[in-house]
Scaffold this active site. Sequence first.
Site, mmCIF file in Angstrom:
data_model
loop_
_atom_site.group_PDB
_atom_site.id
_atom_site.type_symbol
_atom_site.label_atom_id
_atom_site.label_comp_id
_atom_site.label_asym_id
_atom_site.label_seq_id
_atom_site.Cartn_x
_atom_site.Cartn_y
_atom_site.Cartn_z
ATOM 1 N N ASP A 1 9.485 2.692 -0.482
ATOM 2 C CA ASP A 1 8.486 3.400 0.309
ATOM 3 C C ASP A 1 8.779 3.084 1.778
ATOM 4 O OD1 ASP A 1 6.335 4.365 1.663
ATOM 5 O OD2 ASP A 1 4.818 3.571 0.296
ATOM 6 N N LYS B 1 5.080 9.645 8.471
ATOM 7 C CA LYS B 1 4.932 9.214 9.870
ATOM 8 C C LYS B 1 5.985 9.801 10.810
ATOM 9 C CE LYS B 1 2.379 5.164 8.455
ATOM 10 N NZ LYS B 1 0.972 5.222 8.674
ATOM 11 N N TYR C 1 0.864 -1.181 0.000
ATOM 12 C CA TYR C 1 0.000 0.000 0.000
ATOM 13 C C TYR C 1 0.897 1.226 0.000
ATOM 14 C CZ TYR C 1 -3.476 3.390 1.676
ATOM 15 O OH TYR C 1 -4.297 4.480 1.817
HETATM 16 N N1 HOZ Z 1 -3.351 3.645 6.177
HETATM 17 C C1 HOZ Z 1 -3.222 3.392 7.573
HETATM 18 C C2 HOZ Z 1 -2.812 2.014 7.838
HETATM 19 N N2 HOZ Z 1 -1.827 1.457 7.016
HETATM 20 C C3 HOZ Z 1 -4.499 3.638 8.310
HETATM 21 C C4 HOZ Z 1 -4.653 5.039 8.688
HETATM 22 C C5 HOZ Z 1 -5.874 5.369 9.570
HETATM 23 O O1 HOZ Z 1 -6.917 4.761 9.401
HETATM 24 O O2 HOZ Z 1 -5.757 6.265 10.370
#
Ligand code: HOZ
Length: 429
Positions: A239, A267, A144
Site C-alpha cells: 500500500d 494522494k 491503515y
Molecule cells: N486518513 C487520513 C490520515 N491518514 C486523514 C484524512 C483526513 O482526515 O482528511
Amino acid sequence: MNTSKSDTLFEKAKQLIPGGVNSPVRAFKSVGTNPLFIQKAKGSKLWDADGNEFIDYVGSWGPMLLGHSHPKIIEAIKKTAENGTSFGAPTELEVMIAELITKIMPSIEMVRMVNSGTEATMSAIRLARAYTGKDKMIKFEGCYHGHGDSFLIKAGSGAMTFGVPDSPGIPKGIADYTLTARFNDIASVEELISKNKSEIAALIVEPVVGNMGCIPPRENFLKQLRQLCTRENIVLIFDEVMTGFRISLGGAQELYKIKPDITTLGKIIGGGLPVGAYGGKKEIMQLVSPSGPMYQAGTLSGNPLAMAAGFEMLSIISQDKSVYKILEERSAQLENGMRETLQKFSLNYRINRVGSMFTLFFTDKEVFDYDSAKTSDTKKFALYFNEMLMQGIYLAPSQFEAAFVSAAHSTEDIEKTNRAFAEAIKNIT
Ligand code: HOZ
C-alpha cells in the site's frame, strides 16, 4: 473574547455533518481544540478563515509534494475543465498517466484508476482473492488501508487516534477473514501462515507505515515478506498510497528494492484531486473486468480533471531531478534542528524519518510497531501540537500520523519551524 470564524463555522458544521467534518482526524478531537477551516493555500503555506497564516506539514495528508497550488498543476486543471469535467468514457489522458505510472514503477505492468486509496485497497484485495481462489488476508496492527470493512481491524490513523481500532458495523464473518500480524515481526507472520495453511490470498502492508506515525521497516523485513509470499502463493500488496512518489520517485519498492505483486496508490497521483489506483503484474491485472471476471467499476474513475492534475504532477517529479534532493535537504534540516532542541532539554523523544515523512513520538522507547507507538504520551503531544499551532505551524492533529515536507518549504520555513519547536518544547517541559 471574539469567536473566530473557524469556531463559528465548526458550530454550524456540527449540526449538519457528523462531528462537523467529512473525515474524522481533521476534527482536532484528540488535541482538544477546534479545527481550523481553511480558506486558501499556496506553496508551503495555508491560511484559515480568519486570515491566519501557517506553515503546513499536513500537505492534504500527503499529496502536496510540490506544495499547494503549483502553477502548472492549476493550469492543467483549468485547461482540462474548459473541455468538460466528466464523460464516463475513455480519454487520452488516462492512457498517458497509465504509461507514466508503469514507467516509474516497473512492478506495475497494468493499472486501474479509481477515486481514492480506500477504493484501491478494497479492489486489490478482491483481485488477490479472485487470483488465488483463497479468502483470508493478513494485515498489520496499526497499518491503515482506508475504511473498507476488511481493513478496520486493529487499524491505524483515526481508528488508533480515537481508540477504536476495530470499528462496529463490520460483520464478524468479514472480520474473521482478516488476520493481523505485528509490523517488523516476521515470526508473527510465519505463525499466521502456518495456522492458516493454503487459506491466505493476500498480505497487505504499508512498506513504511505512515498511519501509526512514521515507522520504517527493519532491515530485511520487507524482503522476508516477499520470500514468504512467494513461497506460499500469497499476493504481496504494497500500500504505497503515502509512500508512492514520496520517499523516492519509485516509492518504497524502489527504495528497498522489493517487487510487490500489486501496488495501491493515491494522494500524489491525483496532484490534489481525488484519485486512487491499483496495479501490478499483467497476469493478475487481466482478471479485472472487462478483460476478466473480477468486477470493479466507477463513473468518475479516470476523471479528466484528476488525470490532468496527476499527469502534470508525475511529469514534474519524474523530470525535475532537484525535487527529491530538496525534499531530503529540507527534511534533514528540520530533523537536525529538532534533535538539537531535544538534546538541549535532555529529552530522548523519538524521531522516525524516511525522506520527507516523519513523526516525533513522545516516548523514549524505540518505535517500531503498534505497541511501541502506543507508548507515546498523547497528552504531551496535544500540548505540543497546540504550542506549534499558536506559533503558526500546522501539524497533523494526531500522534499517530506522519508529517510531510514539500519541495515548496524554504530553508526559512524550516528555520522558523525549528525555532517554534524549541519554544514549544521549552513550554511543555
Ligand atoms: N486518513 C487520513 C490520515 N491518514 C486523514 C484524512 C483526513 O482526515 O482528511
